[in-house]
Scaffold this active site. Structure first.
Site, PDB file in Angstrom:
ATOM      1  N   GLY A  32      40.475  -3.725 -77.571  1.00 43.73           N
ATOM      2  CA  GLY A  32      40.821  -2.781 -76.527  1.00 43.73           C
ATOM      3  C   GLY A  32      41.065  -3.452 -75.187  1.00 43.73           C
ATOM      4  CG  ASP A  33      40.170  -5.697 -71.604  1.00 49.64           C
ATOM      5  OD1 ASP A  33      41.128  -6.391 -71.201  1.00 49.64           O
ATOM      6  OD2 ASP A  33      39.435  -5.058 -70.837  1.00 49.64           O
ATOM      7  CG  ASP A  34      42.716  -9.521 -71.238  1.00 49.59           C
ATOM      8  OD1 ASP A  34      43.815  -8.937 -71.322  1.00 49.59           O
ATOM      9  OD2 ASP A  34      42.085  -9.654 -70.175  1.00 49.59           O
TER      10      ASP A  34
END
Length: 469
Positions: free
Chosen positions: A249-251
């Protein structure tokens, strides 16, 4: 990992002279690790119960405390057998230690906050990432260690993060969410061959450490989960990340080194970082991000053989006024991207400050950024490269890159401001701030041919032997 079962027949003679026969089965587990251990134990030896409902926090700590006595006697390893092992956070307190998860072992992170102690914020951040003040300790935490291994035969660590994500979204957190694995102030660290799912926040966070090897991880989280970064090397020297599959959900990989004035004062860069053979899906974030907390500096990052699928950006540098620090000597080659918003993205106006005490005159230095041998398809925009007025980002080199734009791509494929550099053999044609040097300059954007010390670190085959009567 190889499992070998050996049946041993024992002949025992009692005091009455009568022979009795019994058999013992030994189960051998073989696995690769940078160091092997002399002493072993199973979590069940310390009262561990793998039923998915009994807390094993005390069993883990008792086992680790007991095995710590062997640190100077060949080291020790703790075996987590098949089962569902509910646990709160626990500390790896001993050097020369291995935590090994069987392929059918699942660590379930407790959702009882009383099983998570609160620790001070990192000195290079000055506060927690989610809230001011302290932070919940990570599920597996270690500090001031030498030669520590967290590995398995793709055993699973389940952060059960839904509860934490909901608290974050509602603003109900008193402290920053825990990570799954955090190793601090340590040397010779291996984290490998595990499946990490549903972390409350970041998954793997080596910080203030050196000689770190991260291999063969599968990291999975819903793509809408908040801040579930995959691997975050933070103020680390000599790190190798390879052969990982990440849905986040992120990097997927976020390289960091501290936040604004706190990171500047701490002054510990991330440098000598190798990232290779990474596959990533992250629709709302980057495959590889440098920053945004980069105030201690980032230098000598080498990324190659990267596959990006359905992600927001391939490589992104995130910084802004007040960050200070530097991002320089970044080398990327052999990247394949499919369905992207941006192939390359540099952001010079990233906000998000820890407090209002940052120095507005602390400008970052972004220099010598190299991308070569890249193929991308179904891309909305080739690149968005935005420096800072009065602080241009220089030495950007893009060579041998082919980007196939999506049917509904932006009319202008390149957006460049306050940058300087060159290009050669790039399609579509880059912006005027990256003038084309012609096909004869296709060898520009050189990738370093020397090896870093972490490349010389190799695994050996270690064993764990378990006896069944």
């Amino acid at each position: 990992m190889e499992v070998v079962l050996v049946l041993a027949l024992l002949v025992l003679v009692g005091t009455n002279g009568v022979e009795s026969r019994t058999s013992q089965v030994y189960e051998y587990y073989e696995y690769p690790a940078t160091s092997c251990r002399t002493h072993s134990a199973s979590l069940t030896d310390f009262g561990g119960v793998g039923d998915g409902t009994t807390s094993n926090t005390k069993a883990f700590q008792a086992a680790i405390d007991h095995l710590g006595q062997y640190a100077s006697e060949g080291g020790s390893q703790l075996f987590v057998p098949p089962g569902k092992w509910l646990t709160g956070s626990f500390n790896l307190t001993s050097s020369h230690f291995t935590l090994y998860l069987h392929k059918y072992a699942v660590l379930l992170a407790s959702q009882d906050e009383s099983e998570w102690s609160v620790i001070e914020p990192l000195p290079s951040y000055g506060r927690g990432r989610d809230t001011t003040g302290g932070r919940f300790i990570s599920l597996i935490h270690g500090t001031n260690l030498t030669d520590v291994v967290v590995t398995g035969d793709n055993g699973t660590i389940d952060g059960q993060g839904v509860l934490w994500w909901e608290k974050f979204r509602k603003g109900d957190l008193k402290y920053t969410r825990p990570y799954l694995i955090e190793i601090m102030y340590s040397d010779n660290v291996q984290i490998s061959h595990l499946t990490l799912i549903n972390s409350p926040s970041w998954n793997v966070h080596p910080v203030y450490s050196s000689n770190v090897l991260v291999q063969g991880l599968t990291i999975l989280a819903p793509v809408t989960s908040p801040n579930t970064d995959g691997i975050n090397p933070d103020s680390c020297t000599n790190t190798r990340i390879e052969d990982c599959y990440i849905v986040s959900g992120d990097d997927c990989v976020a390289v960091k080194s501290g936040w604004d004035e706190y990171g500047i004062a701490y002054g510990m860069p991330t440098k000598q970082l190798v990232i290779r053979r990474l596959t990533c899906i992250s629709p709302f974030s980057a495959v590889i991000a440098l920053g945004s907390e980069m105030s201690g500096g980032i230098q000598d990052v080498r990324a190659e053989d990267i596959v990006a699928i359905n992600s927001e950006s391939g490589v992104r540098i995130k910084t802004g006024v007040g960050r200070g620090g530097f991002v320089k000597d970044i080398y990327v080659r052999g990247m394949t991207m499919k369905t992207m918003k941006w192939a390359f993205w540099i952001t010079g106006d990233y906000g998000s400050h820890p407090d209002d005490n940052y120095d507005p005159n602390a400008l970052p230095v972004i220099r010598n950024i190299n991308y070569r041998d890249v193929v991308a398809e179904n891309v909305t925009m080739a690149a968005k490269l935005e420096g800072i007025s009065g602080d241009p980002f220089t030495g950007i080199c893009i060579s041998n890159v082919t980007i196939e734009l999506a049917k509904k791509a932006k009319k202008v494929p390149w957006n460049c401001t306050y940058i300087a550099g060159i290009s050669s053999g790039v399609v579509p044609r880059p912006c005027d701030l990256l003038p084309d040097q012609g096909q004869e300059k296709m060898t520009e954007c050189n990738f370093p041919e020397d090896s870093l010390p972490i490349d010389n670190v190799q695994a050996q085959i270690c064993t764990y032997k378990r006896k069944y009567m």
